[in-house]
Design an enzyme around this catalytic site. Structure first.
Site, PDB file in Angstrom:
ATOM      1  N   LYS A  71       0.908  -1.210   0.026  1.00  0.00           N
ATOM      2  CA  LYS A  71      -0.013   0.114   0.010  1.00  0.00           C
ATOM      3  C   LYS A  71       0.840   1.144   0.027  1.00  0.00           C
ATOM      4  CE  LYS A  71      -1.538   2.949   1.896  1.00  0.00           C
ATOM      5  NZ  LYS A  71      -1.767   4.437   1.813  1.00  0.00           N
TER       6      LYS A  71
ATOM      7  N   GLU B 265       9.696   1.729  10.815  1.00  0.00           N
ATOM      8  CA  GLU B 265      10.801   2.773  10.419  1.00  0.00           C
ATOM      9  C   GLU B 265      10.115   4.140  10.482  1.00  0.00           C
ATOM     10  OE1 GLU B 265      12.906   5.267   9.223  1.00  0.00           O
ATOM     11  OE2 GLU B 265      12.755   4.857   7.245  1.00  0.00           O
TER      12      GLU B 265
ATOM     13  N   CYS C 207      13.764  11.153   6.843  1.00  0.00           N
ATOM     14  CA  CYS C 207      13.851  10.889   8.037  1.00  0.00           C
ATOM     15  C   CYS C 207      14.988  10.742   8.883  1.00  0.00           C
ATOM     16  CB  CYS C 207      12.948   9.593   8.358  1.00  0.00           C
ATOM     17  SG  CYS C 207      13.964   8.088   7.366  1.00  0.00           S
TER      18      CYS C 207
ATOM     19  N   GLU D 275      10.301  16.537  14.471  1.00  0.00           N
ATOM     20  CA  GLU D 275      10.747  16.393  13.046  1.00  0.00           C
ATOM     21  C   GLU D 275       9.748  17.492  12.114  1.00  0.00           C
ATOM     22  OE1 GLU D 275      11.745  12.635  10.348  1.00  0.00           O
ATOM     23  OE2 GLU D 275       9.620  12.622  11.255  1.00  0.00           O
TER      24      GLU D 275
END
Length: 354
Positions: free
Chosen positions: A61, A136, A170, A262
């Site tokens: 997906k 992750e 990331c 972040e």
């Protein structure tokens, strides 16, 4: 990367003898893979290749922002002659298609890459069904410049790392930690380096208007909390496109929002430290632990990196290794991708005693 897993499939010890037992590594079963938009092909291959090498069937997906990459990948898989039903593609919104995949009783493992907030929900869904999960997630990686480092090189490479992919990475080293006695020199170097990344030329747009608003909002927050803006700012640099000016903040303190959360854009925060113990506290002082960098004399840099609570550290600009495990400590994730460690995520063990 796919070639790497083809080699691993031929060499991995799927069977071993331990005392009077034979231990088998078997496919975990059906894998539900949910991938992000920021590196759409890399992220797909990083999950599909090891799952297939382990002998699993997989349902992919992709992120709703980047479905065409996955569609082209599916066409390539079909043309390669993979048996029907081994690789499957489902597109749709995360809260609908992603949730259905995570909850489905026939999915044995959910592998998700994306934000920590969504990963927490995926983990809860998978945990409720007592199925395995690999996550992750986000990062707020520290780029630690020790006193013995080549400061101009460390700063230039550090800024380039954050500007790559318009900051939508990331593992980007978004916190640069600098000795107090060289701090202003580093600030000037960082501003000079950022100026080379001209929007529309050396740095591209963000993925969407929503992401652009999010990043500009963080820049405004940094200014409001007292950080010193030395490059970039909260104004969109071009009239069209989802661009954000490469932004450098100085006088950032560890508790500031821009040092903790972040941002996922071309924004780097410079923090000063007095000694290595303080640098370590700052480096480890977030909920994340995905990646990082250390610059300095090799032995000192390695010793510092060994104390960092993070999954991967580049020493003096060490280059990316697709055979090395990638993944995080703390809220940066569960499990590892890439190499033999990534293959092991898609295997379960069975022992036979004789």
């Amino acid at each position: 990367m796919a070639g790497t897993y083809a080699e691993l499939a031929a060499t991995h010890p799927f069977e071993e003898t331990v005392g009077n037992s034979t231990v088998y590594a078997e496919p975990v079963g059906v894998v539900g893979a949910i991938t992000p938009w920021n590196y759409p092909l890399h992220q797909v291959v990083a999950k599909v290749a090891p799952a297939l090498a382990a002998g699993c069937a997989i349902v992919l997906k992709p992120a709703e922002e980047t479905p065409l990459t996955a569609q082209l990948f599916a066409e390539a898989v079909h043309e390669a002659g993979l048996p029907a039903g081994v690789f499957n593609l489902v597109t749709g919104a995360g809260p609908v298609a992603g949730r259905a995949l995570a909850e489905h009783p026939d999915v044995d493992l959910v592998s998700f890459t994306g934000s920590t907030a969504v990963g927490r929900r995926i983990g809860a869904l998978a945990g409720g069904a007592v199925k395995r999960v690999a996550l992750e997630l986000g990062g707020k990686s520290a780029n630690v410049i020790l006193p013995g480092a080549d400061l101009p090189r460390a700063v230039a490479v550090g800024v380039a790392n954050v500007m790559s992919n318009s900051g939508q990475t990331c593992s980007a080293w978004t916190r640069m930690l600098i000795p107090a006695d060289r701090y202003e020199e580093a600030v000037a170097l960082a501003a000079e380096a950022a100026a080379k990344y001209v929007p529309g030329e050396r740095v591209g747009p963000l993925v969407s208007a929503r992401q652009q608003r999010r990043v500009l909002g963080y820049i405004e927050t940094g200014i409001a909390e007292g950080a010193r803006l030395v490059a970039g700012g909260p104004e969109a640099p071009l009239a069209t496109g989802y661009y954000v000016s490469p932004t450098v903040f100085a006088d950032v303190t560890p508790e500031m929002t821009i040092a903790q959360e972040e941002i996922f854009g071309p924004v780097v925060s410079l923090l000063r430290y007095e000694d290595e113990d303080e640098a370590l506290r700052i480096a480890n002082g977030t909920v994340y632990g995905l990646a990082g960098a250390v610059w300095g004399e090799p032995e000192e840099a390695v010793a510092f990196a060994r104390r960092m609570e993070t999954g991967q550290v580049d020493i003096n600009g060490g280059r990316f290794n697709p055979m090395a495990p990638f993944g995080g400590y703390k809220q940066s994730g569960v499990g590892r991708e890439l190499g033999a460690h990534g293959l092991a995520e898609y295997l379960q063990t069975k022992s036979l005693q004789f």
